[in-house]
Design a protein around this motif. Structure first.
Motif, PDB file in Angstrom:
ATOM      1  N   UNK A  87      -1.896   4.497   9.049  1.00  0.00           N
ATOM      2  CA  UNK A  87      -2.572   5.636   8.438  1.00  0.00           C
ATOM      3  C   UNK A  87      -3.589   5.216   7.397  1.00  0.00           C
ATOM      4  N   UNK A  88      -4.416   6.182   6.953  1.00  0.00           N
ATOM      5  CA  UNK A  88      -5.376   5.914   5.886  1.00  0.00           C
ATOM      6  C   UNK A  88      -4.643   5.572   4.591  1.00  0.00           C
ATOM      7  N   UNK A  89      -5.206   4.664   3.818  1.00  0.00           N
ATOM      8  CA  UNK A  89      -4.613   4.318   2.534  1.00  0.00           C
ATOM      9  C   UNK A  89      -4.748   5.496   1.574  1.00  0.00           C
ATOM     10  N   UNK A  90      -3.745   5.668   0.746  1.00  0.00           N
ATOM     11  CA  UNK A  90      -3.733   6.744  -0.236  1.00  0.00           C
ATOM     12  C   UNK A  90      -3.613   6.124  -1.623  1.00  0.00           C
ATOM     13  N   UNK A  91      -3.802   6.945  -2.644  1.00  0.00           N
ATOM     14  CA  UNK A  91      -3.654   6.431  -4.005  1.00  0.00           C
ATOM     15  C   UNK A  91      -2.182   6.150  -4.289  1.00  0.00           C
ATOM     16  N   UNK A  92      -1.926   5.123  -5.075  1.00  0.00           N
ATOM     17  CA  UNK A  92      -0.557   4.698  -5.351  1.00  0.00           C
ATOM     18  C   UNK A  92       0.283   5.816  -5.958  1.00  0.00           C
ATOM     19  N   UNK A  93      -0.340   6.633  -6.799  1.00  0.00           N
ATOM     20  CA  UNK A  93       0.421   7.660  -7.510  1.00  0.00           C
ATOM     21  C   UNK A  93       0.954   8.747  -6.586  1.00  0.00           C
ATOM     22  N   UNK A  94       0.465   8.814  -5.342  1.00  0.00           N
ATOM     23  CA  UNK A  94       1.005   9.794  -4.394  1.00  0.00           C
ATOM     24  C   UNK A  94       2.315   9.329  -3.779  1.00  0.00           C
TER      25      UNK A  94
ATOM     26  N   UNK B 186       4.600  12.808   1.733  1.00  0.00           N
ATOM     27  CA  UNK B 186       3.801  12.675   2.954  1.00  0.00           C
ATOM     28  C   UNK B 186       3.141  11.297   3.009  1.00  0.00           C
ATOM     29  N   UNK B 187       3.760  10.311   2.358  1.00  0.00           N
ATOM     30  CA  UNK B 187       3.209   8.967   2.301  1.00  0.00           C
ATOM     31  C   UNK B 187       4.314   7.932   2.507  1.00  0.00           C
ATOM     32  N   UNK B 188       3.938   6.837   3.117  1.00  0.00           N
ATOM     33  CA  UNK B 188       4.841   5.697   3.271  1.00  0.00           C
ATOM     34  C   UNK B 188       4.426   4.611   2.294  1.00  0.00           C
ATOM     35  N   UNK B 189       5.408   3.987   1.698  1.00  0.00           N
ATOM     36  CA  UNK B 189       5.178   2.927   0.719  1.00  0.00           C
ATOM     37  C   UNK B 189       5.567   1.595   1.371  1.00  0.00           C
TER      38      UNK B 189
ATOM     39  N   UNK C  18       0.826  -1.203   0.000  1.00  0.00           N
ATOM     40  CA  UNK C  18       0.000   0.000   0.000  1.00  0.00           C
ATOM     41  C   UNK C  18       0.857   1.248   0.000  1.00  0.00           C
ATOM     42  N   UNK C  19       0.203   2.341  -0.357  1.00  0.00           N
ATOM     43  CA  UNK C  19       0.732   3.687  -0.151  1.00  0.00           C
ATOM     44  C   UNK C  19      -0.206   4.315   0.864  1.00  0.00           C
ATOM     45  N   UNK C  20       0.316   4.784   1.985  1.00  0.00           N
ATOM     46  CA  UNK C  20      -0.566   5.295   3.025  1.00  0.00           C
ATOM     47  C   UNK C  20       0.069   6.439   3.791  1.00  0.00           C
TER      48      UNK C  20
END
Length: 646
Positions: free
Chosen positions: A152-159, A176-179, A99-101
């Protein structure tokens, strides 16, 4: 200097004595080298491009060995770490993108490191050396190791779009995202299980611990395996009796021992001490003695139990071998999964999915989760088009979250899911032990530990189900149904005008102009009807139920769906459906159900939109090409208002 000569624009230098031309090039080359810029094809850095490759097929056991970490085979494998989604979400391949989150809580980090020339492979190797289960990359150069899939909340992969400082072709998280990558398992096969502490109070923690590996992790089949048992800690004696640790295997989940008519229980006793339990089971010749609260259970199988480290909090059963464990090996026996049906209910918001889900959430001993898609949070920054946002969420959810849920990999679910969900009180079923354990242990780490109870419940429940709204992009649903053929996908369908009317009542809550979504809803329902009625019409795992049919005769609709699934509708479900719709002896309060989609008289909601929508709203539906197309597909269900009899 030899490395610099490999750069294309330096190969024109015949000699280092050509100072005027080559010295300048050497300075530029040195600058590129220090700044980690790829200058081989020009003097300016190129825009980072994501390389989509496939995961190399190496044996998981090799991936987890320390020798393999240091060997060339690992380098070969990690050089093609995937950033794409495979044709199906493989819950076995390692390493794999999860995930990206949003950034995780610092409390779950077990190790961290900043590497100037960071790559995905370097981060994974570092976290392997720290015996972590996950590696998370952040902002191009930071690496975090955790045993929990974030918080954290999941984010879109492209972020997660920041290029790795050491390899501009790959991404290493976002600004601002962890992969997150899953890099190791604690399944008892490819990796050690969690440590299992001996004792019934927190004071006993870490006095004596065990863990094992070497047992095939296929939870669907029956298996017997000789595992390697790793022991740690000091000896424990009880009133001069033999060393209990010479019999102790570990702490395991214990919900299965409360199943009615559990054929695995050879005998059950009430005992005062652990030694009494071991002696009692030795007398009847069983393989295991299981101390479950105050009961002693004798069995020749561990059933569907999962290793867990919560016995010191009072959750779980202590398992002992009736024979002395003179070596590090012990035979463990497990049973095949009991689940008979897996059901994913999908629908548009206010489409009647809660109503449809009652057919499965109330199945005896079922495991059901309500709206697990909430892991995404409310808003995705940078996505203004709601349809695009839900399309991306739908893809991530159906490809990565649902497979983990239905395949009983609860410990791989995002950390935010384990801490915040399942919520919704009466809507969920099968989570009572997990929720009690989570409350007792506390913290996100505690939620992760207790998630083994969800895995066990998943293995023993005859029905495992989930329902979600919004995650219904037609092509994503189609792909999911085609790949996960053992999961039944039920689409709850409702008149779009009724959906609009229901949404409009909640406009003050959601701050949205629901009218603007009417045409989009008709288009989406058209797309889904094409998938279910045309593309997948011959599929045995796809089904459609209309809210209007449920409202008029819920029992007949339920019987039809169960027939399509080749399953028997139990009396308990029939009674619940009758009670919920006011047709049984007990009428449940409307407020018990979300926003009144189920009433004592649900038939009153079928045509209520006629009174609630104004003339302009009705005209939009009647004159819309998309809505007219939908009405034409279901002439017996939906009609333009002007064609309806008064």
């Amino acid at each position: 200097m030899a490395k610099f000569r490999k750069l294309l624009f330096l190969r024109h230098c015949k000699s280092y004595h050509q100072l005027i031309n080559c010295l300048l090039l050497l300075i530029i080359a040195f600058f590129c080298y220090r700044m980690s810029i790829n200058c081989q094809h020009g003097l300016l850095p190129t825009k980072p491009q994501v390389v989509i490759t496939s995961v190399a097929k190496t044996r998981p056991a090799q991936l987890l060995s320390k020798d393999h970490i240091l060997g060339t085979q690992l380098k070969s494998n990690l050089s093609v770490v995937t950033e794409s989604t495979p044709s199906s979400f493989d819950t076995l391949s390692l390493p794999r993108l999860m995930s990206c989150q949003k950034p995780a809580l610092k409390s779950i980090i077990i190790a961290e490191k900043t590497i100037p020339l960071m790559t995905v492979a370097k981060c994974i190797k570092f976290c392997w050396s720290e015996t972590a289960l996950y590696a998370a990359l952040f902002n191009g150069s930071s690496c975090y190791c955790t045993n929990v899939h974030g918080s954290g909340n999941l984010d879109k992969d492209s972020n997660c779009n920041v290029a790795c400082r050491g390899d501009l072709a790959l991404r290493c998280g976002g600004s601002d995202q962890w992969m997150f990558y899953k890099i190791a398992e604690a399944d008892g096969e490819r990796g050690w299980t969690t440590w299992m502490s001996y004792g019934r109070t927190e004071k006993d923690m870490n006095v004596y611990r065990t863990r094992y590996r070497g047992c095939p992790g296929d939870k669907r089949s029956r298996r017997s395996c000789l595992v390697h048992l790793h022991k740690s800690g000091s000896a424990v004696k009880t009133n001069g009796s033999p060393l209990i640790i010479d019999h102790f295997i570990g702490c395991f989940t214990n919900q299965a021992w409360d199943l009615p008519d559990n054929r695995l229980i050879l005998a059950k006793y009430s005992v005062n001490t652990t030694q009494d339990c071991i002696t009692s089971c030795q007398t009847i010749g069983s393989l295991y003695s299981i101390l479950n609260v105050k009961n002693c259970i004798c069995s020749n199988s561990l059933g569907w139990s999962r290793p867990i480290d919560t016995c010191v909090y009072g959750f779980g059963a202590l398992v002992f071998s009736t024979s002395l464990l003179k070596s590090d090996g012990v035979t463990l026996k497990f049973e095949e999964r009991l689940t008979q049906r897996q059901v994913a209910v999908v629908a548009h918001y206010r489409g009647g999915s809660t109503f449809a889900s009652l057919m499965f959430s109330n199945y005896p001993n079922s495991l059901y989760v309500f709206e697990p898609a909430s892991v995404f949070g409310a808003v995705w920054v940078g996505v203004n088009n709601s349809l695009a946002r839900e399309t991306e969420r739908s893809r991530i959810f159906l490809e990565r979250i649902y497979p983990l849920w239905f395949k009983c990999h609860a410990q791989d679910l995002p950390g935010i899911w384990l801490t915040k969900y399942p919520g919704w009180g009466n809507h969920n079923s099968g989570f009572s032990v997990f929720n009690s354990c989570k409350k007792a242990v506390g913290s996100l780490t505690g939620a992760y530990k207790c998630s083994a109870f969800i895995e066990e419940k998943c293995l023993i429940s005859p029905v495992v189900a989930a329902k979600t709204t919004r995650m219904v992009h037609s092509q994503n649903v189609k792909r999911f149904a085609q790949i996960e053929t053992d999961i039944h996908v039920l689409h709850a369908f409702r008149d779009p005008r009724a959906q609009l009317s229901s949404r409009a009542q909640l406009e003050l809550v959601y701050k949205k102009n629901q009218l603007s979504h009417l045409i989009t809803s008709c288009w989406e329902l058209n797309e889904l009807s094409t998938v279910f009625n045309d593309d997948l019409k011959d599929a045995l795992n796809t089904h459609v139920v209309h809210y209007e049919d449920l409202a008029r005769d819920v029992i007949s609709s339920a019987k039809q769906i169960y027939r399509e699934m080749n399953f028997t509708l139990p009396g308990e479900v029939i009674r619940t459906l009758q009670e919920s719709t006011g047709k049984g002896k007990v009428k449940k309060a409307e407020k018990k159900y979300a926003y009144g989609t189920i009433k004592n008289d649900p038939t009153s909601l079928i045509d209520s939109w006629k009174k609630k929508l104004n003339h302009s709203m009705v005209n939009i539906a009647d004159n819309s090409t998309e809505c007219r197309k939908l009405f034409a597909k279901y002439p017996d269900k939906f009609k333009p208002l002007r064609d309806m009899s008064s």
